[in-house]
Motif scaffolding. Structure first.
Motif, PDB file in Angstrom:
ATOM      1  N   VAL A   1      64.805  31.456  18.262  1.00 28.40           N
ATOM      2  CA  VAL A   1      64.739  32.929  18.605  1.00 28.40           C
ATOM      3  C   VAL A   1      64.739  33.526  17.260  1.00 28.40           C
ATOM      4  O   VAL A   1      63.967  34.653  16.847  1.00 28.40           O
ATOM      5  CB  VAL A   1      65.963  33.560  19.349  1.00 28.40           C
ATOM      6  N   ASN A   2      65.631  33.170  16.585  1.00 33.16           N
ATOM      7  CA  ASN A   2      65.539  33.815  14.898  1.00 33.16           C
ATOM      8  C   ASN A   2      65.077  32.609  14.008  1.00 33.16           C
ATOM      9  O   ASN A   2      65.352  31.679  13.994  1.00 33.16           O
ATOM     10  CB  ASN A   2      66.988  33.859  14.597  1.00 33.16           C
ATOM     11  N   SER A  55      69.754  35.913  21.637  1.00 29.68           N
ATOM     12  CA  SER A  55      70.208  36.274  20.527  1.00 29.68           C
ATOM     13  C   SER A  55      71.300  36.848  19.840  1.00 29.68           C
ATOM     14  O   SER A  55      72.218  36.555  19.224  1.00 29.68           O
ATOM     15  CB  SER A  55      68.981  36.517  19.632  1.00 29.68           C
ATOM     16  N   SER A  70      65.091  36.892  25.096  1.00 26.77           N
ATOM     17  CA  SER A  70      65.174  36.408  23.619  1.00 26.77           C
ATOM     18  C   SER A  70      66.136  37.227  22.866  1.00 26.77           C
ATOM     19  O   SER A  70      67.043  36.826  22.276  1.00 26.77           O
ATOM     20  CB  SER A  70      63.704  36.321  23.118  1.00 26.77           C
TER      21      SER A  70
END
Length: 507
Positions: free
Chosen positions: A227-228, A199, A195
């Motif tokens: 992810v964010n 990102s 992850s």
């Protein structure tokens, strides 16, 4: 003529562009020749047209810049073919030109402007609607050729500068690509989290200017997870685009996405029109694990080159995902092997090896902190009779249930293990402020109560009278040999066993 050459030298010395050189040259030619219009053209033979690029008009004849005329009807074409570049009587020379007749051209000059490769770029021309005695100007052909050569030289300089700039831009672009891929490769080599890595990859792609959008997603049970957190609004965008994919694309690493007009309107503010829109898929072995939604800004690079770089990025991330998946699987396997090495397969309690390791740890901790603890030895009285009477399967089931009852009787800080066969050992904490003898008595009562009574097994119900128990207290300063401590607890248990036998026999 010397003054005119001096002016030419000044123009050449100060001009930085074709236009900066051509405009004063056209004005100079107009003054020397008296022609009403002087101009520079470009010829496109493929399209069959001629364009007036720069013009200087000083009389009734006005030839506008950006004027486009058919090439086949121009005086320039006729002058090139006949190699006659100066005429005082256009009608007599080229009376078949409709354009010349409509404009009323009578005097005309034209000389080709050449490219560096020898092809014709265009012409340097002059024209008037009245007759001018051009033939009396003895040096006019040489002056025209010199001006054309100067313009051609400046054109070639600009072309070379343009080519050099394009090559520099391409080199910078390639360097940027190599740098971007190197950073991502380095990230993938050291990455410990997929992850975080995808990102950071998306961030690198944005920072490099390679992508106008780059949004990272985890794939959990084929569902998108941004992810964010700030990228969560993109989930609906990408999900809508993913819905357009066919099943044939599931194994592909780079998937082009078509943005319809409806999507453009629906997701206005998210999607950039005219950009190459794709999904980069990341696989852990053969299973999709993550994806990055990207929009690649238009650039001088070919689409195939962009997609080749994206494919290489996908492969690097997929190698990372596979490595992390292998590492995770190996970690789980090692944990399983370690658990199996330290636990009894029948009861799932810690085994004899784990018992001695834990006893050593507790002795070390108790020594450091000046604490005390109890060692309880448990022996299952009558277990052989259970095996002989009901069989080993029932005996094993009884052991498992007995172990479960020990677990239920444990308190915070307690430890229990199967010592072997029908023997168990517990390490129990000592509470400060209460007499040791009283605590030992309560411990024995608690364990005996938990492990005695009715055992509901699959094929039989046993009324079990409970195990023999032996407890010893370890205090700072006592021996720290595990075998000896267990022997002491075993001896205490044996005393309890003898006493229980006497009670059962009525002695």
């Amino acid at each position: 003529m010397d003054k005119q050459l001096e002016q030419l030298a000044q123009f050449v010395a100060t001009a930085n562009t074709v236009e900066g050189l051509t405009r004063p040259l056209l004005a100079l030619l107009q003054r020397i020749t008296g022609l009403e219009s002087t101009y520079l053209t470009a010829i496109d033979e493929t399209a069959g047209v001629q364009h007036i690029l720069i013009a200087h008009n000083a009389g009734a004849l006005q030839l506008p810049e950006n004027l486009t005329v058919p090439w086949l009807d121009t005086l320039c074409k006729r002058a090139l073919e006949s190699q006659q570049f100066v005429t005082e009587d256009v009608a007599a020379c080229w009376g078949d030109s409709d354009a010349a007749r409509e404009l009323g051209l009578k005097s005309y000059i034209s000389v080709p402007v050449m490219n560096q490769d020898g092809s014709v770029f265009g012409t340097l021309c002059g024209a008037s609607s009245h007759n001018i005695a051009l033939g009396t100007m003895s040096h006019l052909p040489e002056l025209l050729q010199l001006c054309a050569d100067l313009i051609g030289h400046q054109l070639n300089r600009e072309n070379q500068a343009k080519i050099a700039a394009e090559r520099a831009a391409e080199a910078e672009l390639q360097l940027n690509r190599v740098s971007l891929f190197a950073k991502i490769s380095e990230l993938c080599m050291a990455g410990q989290s997929l992850s975080l890595s995808i990102s950071q990859t998306a961030q690198y792609m944005l920072e490099s200017g390679f992508c106008s959008q780059a949004i990272a997603f985890d794939l959990v049970n084929d569902e998108l997870v941004a992810v964010n957190p700030e990228d969560e609004p993109w989930q609906s965008v990408v999900q809508a685009l993913r819905a357009e994919l066919s099943t044939e694309t599931r194994r592909r690493t780079i998937i082009p996405l078509e943005i319809t007009d409806g999507m453009q309107q629906q997701f206005s503010g998210f999607l950039q029109s005219g950009h190459d829109t794709l999904l980069i898929k990341v696989f852990a072995e053969y299973t999709p694990a993550a994806l990055i939604f990207v929009q690649v800004a238009p650039s001088t690079a070919a689409q195939a080159e962009n997609r080749a770089l994206l494919s290489a990025i996908s492969n690097s991330l997929s190698l990372l995902a596979s490595r992390l998946a292998d590492h995770n699987a190996l970690t789980i396997l090692n944990q399983q092997l370690e658990y199996q090495a330290q636990h009894d397969t029948l009861t799932a309690l810690p085994n004899r090896r784990y018992l001695f390791d834990e006893l050593a740890r507790q002795l070390a901790r108790a020594n450091r902190q000046q604490l005390s603890f109890f060692i309880l030895f448990i022996d299952l009285d009558g277990f052989k009779a259970i095996n002989d009477t009901y069989g080993h399967e029932t005996g094993d089931e009884f052991l498992r249930e007995f172990a479960n009852r020990i677990r239920l009787a444990m308190r915070s800080g307690d430890f229990a293990a199967r010592h072997g066969g029908d023997e168990f050992v517990m390490l129990c904490q000592f509470s400060a402020g209460s007499p040791a003898d009283l605590q030992a008595e309560h411990l024995l009562k608690r364990i005996r109560a938990a492990t005695s009574g009715s055992f509901e097994l699959t094929d039989v119900t046993l009324d079990y009278q409970g195990p023999s128990l032996g407890v010893v207290q370890w205090q700072p300063g006592d021996i720290s040999d595990g075998d000896q401590l267990l022997s002491q607890a075993d001896a205490a248990m044996y005393k309890d066993k003898q006493q229980r036998r006497k009670q059962q026999s009525g002695g």
